[in-house]
Design a protein around this motif. Structure first.
Motif, mmCIF file in Angstrom:
data_model
loop_
_atom_site.group_PDB
_atom_site.id
_atom_site.type_symbol
_atom_site.label_atom_id
_atom_site.label_comp_id
_atom_site.label_asym_id
_atom_site.label_seq_id
_atom_site.Cartn_x
_atom_site.Cartn_y
_atom_site.Cartn_z
ATOM 1 N N VAL A 39 0.858 -1.180 0.000
ATOM 2 C CA VAL A 39 0.000 0.000 0.000
ATOM 3 C C VAL A 39 0.893 1.228 0.000
ATOM 4 O O VAL A 39 1.829 1.325 0.799
ATOM 5 N N ASN A 40 0.625 2.165 -0.892
ATOM 6 C CA ASN A 40 1.419 3.382 -1.027
ATOM 7 C C ASN A 40 0.650 4.558 -0.444
ATOM 8 O O ASN A 40 -0.481 4.842 -0.864
ATOM 9 N N ILE A 41 1.273 5.242 0.522
ATOM 10 C CA ILE A 41 0.585 6.308 1.260
ATOM 11 C C ILE A 41 1.436 7.572 1.274
ATOM 12 O O ILE A 41 2.640 7.522 1.562
ATOM 13 N N ILE A 42 0.794 8.706 1.017
ATOM 14 C CA ILE A 42 1.420 10.015 1.153
ATOM 15 C C ILE A 42 0.928 10.641 2.455
ATOM 16 O O ILE A 42 -0.273 10.654 2.726
ATOM 17 N N VAL A 129 -0.317 5.911 -5.968
ATOM 18 C CA VAL A 129 -0.737 6.210 -4.601
ATOM 19 C C VAL A 129 -2.119 5.647 -4.306
ATOM 20 O O VAL A 129 -3.078 5.887 -5.037
ATOM 21 N N ASP A 130 -2.201 4.927 -3.203
ATOM 22 C CA ASP A 130 -3.474 4.389 -2.741
ATOM 23 C C ASP A 130 -4.201 5.371 -1.826
ATOM 24 O O ASP A 130 -5.406 5.585 -1.959
ATOM 25 N N ILE A 131 -3.451 5.955 -0.898
ATOM 26 C CA ILE A 131 -4.050 6.820 0.131
ATOM 27 C C ILE A 131 -3.219 8.085 0.275
ATOM 28 O O ILE A 131 -1.989 8.020 0.316
ATOM 29 N N VAL A 132 -3.889 9.226 0.358
ATOM 30 C CA VAL A 132 -3.210 10.470 0.717
ATOM 31 C C VAL A 132 -3.859 11.002 1.991
ATOM 32 O O VAL A 132 -5.089 11.065 2.099
ATOM 33 N N CYS A 133 -3.020 11.332 2.979
ATOM 34 C CA CYS A 133 -3.463 11.907 4.244
ATOM 35 C C CYS A 133 -2.949 13.342 4.271
ATOM 36 O O CYS A 133 -1.739 13.563 4.312
ATOM 37 N N LEU A 134 -3.829 14.296 4.225
ATOM 38 C CA LEU A 134 -3.397 15.673 4.028
ATOM 39 C C LEU A 134 -4.123 16.638 4.946
ATOM 40 O O LEU A 134 -5.075 16.279 5.646
ATOM 41 N N GLY A 135 -3.641 17.875 4.935
ATOM 42 C CA GLY A 135 -4.300 18.962 5.640
ATOM 43 C C GLY A 135 -4.709 20.025 4.630
ATOM 44 O O GLY A 135 -4.551 19.843 3.423
ATOM 45 N N ILE A 136 -5.223 21.114 5.134
ATOM 46 C CA ILE A 136 -5.567 22.276 4.309
ATOM 47 C C ILE A 136 -4.953 23.499 4.968
ATOM 48 O O ILE A 136 -5.110 23.700 6.186
ATOM 49 N N GLY A 137 -4.263 24.310 4.199
ATOM 50 C CA GLY A 137 -3.630 25.500 4.753
ATOM 51 C C GLY A 137 -4.624 26.617 5.009
ATOM 52 O O GLY A 137 -5.763 26.597 4.534
ATOM 53 N N GLU A 138 -4.193 27.612 5.760
ATOM 54 C CA GLU A 138 -5.047 28.759 6.056
ATOM 55 C C GLU A 138 -5.470 29.483 4.787
ATOM 56 O O GLU A 138 -6.537 30.093 4.738
ATOM 57 N N LYS A 199 -6.216 6.978 -4.690
ATOM 58 C CA LYS A 199 -7.533 6.325 -4.723
ATOM 59 C C LYS A 199 -8.434 6.835 -3.602
ATOM 60 O O LYS A 199 -9.652 6.945 -3.770
ATOM 61 N N TYR A 200 -7.818 7.141 -2.450
ATOM 62 C CA TYR A 200 -8.577 7.590 -1.284
ATOM 63 C C TYR A 200 -7.873 8.787 -0.671
ATOM 64 O O TYR A 200 -6.645 8.775 -0.515
ATOM 65 N N PRO A 235 -13.538 11.281 -5.904
ATOM 66 C CA PRO A 235 -14.613 10.301 -5.699
ATOM 67 C C PRO A 235 -14.596 9.622 -4.338
ATOM 68 O O PRO A 235 -15.610 9.053 -3.917
ATOM 69 N N ASN A 236 -13.457 9.680 -3.636
ATOM 70 C CA ASN A 236 -13.351 8.993 -2.344
ATOM 71 C C ASN A 236 -12.598 9.860 -1.346
ATOM 72 O O ASN A 236 -11.548 9.474 -0.831
ATOM 73 N N ALA A 237 -13.134 11.035 -1.055
ATOM 74 C CA ALA A 237 -12.473 11.962 -0.138
ATOM 75 C C ALA A 237 -13.344 12.206 1.088
ATOM 76 O O ALA A 237 -14.571 12.336 0.984
ATOM 77 N N ILE A 238 -12.695 12.267 2.251
ATOM 78 C CA ILE A 238 -13.379 12.569 3.502
ATOM 79 C C ILE A 238 -12.640 13.705 4.190
ATOM 80 O O ILE A 238 -11.410 13.667 4.320
ATOM 81 N N LEU A 239 -13.377 14.702 4.615
ATOM 82 C CA LEU A 239 -12.836 15.838 5.354
ATOM 83 C C LEU A 239 -13.209 15.690 6.828
ATOM 84 O O LEU A 239 -14.387 15.601 7.175
#
Length: 258
Positions: A39-42, A129-138, A199-200, A235-239
């Motif tokens: 599994v490839n994750i950022i 990339v299978d999964i990206v775990c990210l934030g959002i800047g100001e 993908k997610y 298509p597969n994003a959760i905030l």
């Protein structure tokens, strides 16, 4: 709650947000590990990710030795051992605690920055990339794609960018740097299309200082001026947000009625 394709989950505290986000990311990792060899994750590097990363490393049943880890941005010219170095952040928060198959770091001190961008782009092409775990800047940025360089059709995978004033000020607001002048002016970043190819996508965005960015993410037209609005097309994003970062959403009548 859903806005376009973006699912939104609100929690009372950032601690609850982090724990629940970690559980959902872990569930997806375990699910993928049932059907694929790796599994490839950022991962993102920011204080907004602290609670999530702390909870994720404690999740049971993840085969970390089958995970290839990447990070999404890095300052140019910051010493490799600096605490603000994003690679160091992820080492301290997660990578030093789990037996990953591989970790690929962006090198902001490479002798040839363009070659480093090309090298990292090749790694990402070889490891979709299978999964990206990210934030959002100001300012609504994703990774270091500030509004002036956040191209939704960017042909590049990785690039060097100049950081805008709001982005650099956020680093001071987050207590990562003592003064504005200490914040590097340039950085390497994965581009918007690179992030969106995952993908997610899981975005963890707590705190009152992010309330305006969350408002823009949800309420504005999908446009490069507000880079995070692009998440509404994934298509597969959760905030994941907390009570503080969701504070301005009540101003949106359609959101309140939904």
């Amino acid at each position: 709650m859903k806005v376009d394709d973006l699912e939104i989950k609100i929690f009372d505290t950032r601690q609850e947000m982090g724990i629940n986000a970690a559980q959902m990311v872990a569930d997806k990792i375990r699910e993928l590990q049932q059907i694929q060899d790796s599994v490839n994750i950022i991962f993102a590097s920011a204080p907004s990710q602290n609670e999530f990363l702390a909870a994720l490393k404690g999740e049971k049943g993840i085969e970390w030795e089958k995970i290839n880890a990447f990070h999404m941005d890095e300052y140019v010219g910051l010493p490799n051992d600096a605490p603000q170095n994003f690679g160091n952040f992820l080492k301290v928060k997660l990578f030093d605690f789990v037996p990953l198959k591989s970790v690929s770091y962006l090198n902001g001190n490479a002798e040839n920055i363009q070659e480093e961008c090309n090298h990292y782009a090749k790694l990402l092409e070889e490891n979709p990339v299978d999964i990206v775990c990210l934030g959002i800047g100001e300012n609504g940025h994703l990774a270091f794609n500030d509004p002036h360089v956040a191209f939704f059709d960017d042909p590049l995978i990785v690039k060097q960018v100049d950081l805008d004033h709001a982005c650099r000020q956020q680093q001071v607001n987050d207590a990562c740097f003592d003064t504005f002048d200490e914040v590097p002016q340039t950085a390497l970043t994965l581009t918007i299309p690179t992030l969106m190819k995952a993908k997610y996508a899981f975005a963890m965005v707590p705190g009152e200082k992010k309330a305006q960015a969350i408002y823009h993410t949800v309420a504005e037209e999908i446009q490069e001026e507000y880079p995070s609005t692009i998440l509404r097309k994934h298509p597969n994003a959760i905030l994941f947000i907390d009570k503080a970062s969701s504070g301005k959403l009540k101003e949106i009548s359609s959101y309140s009625q939904a």
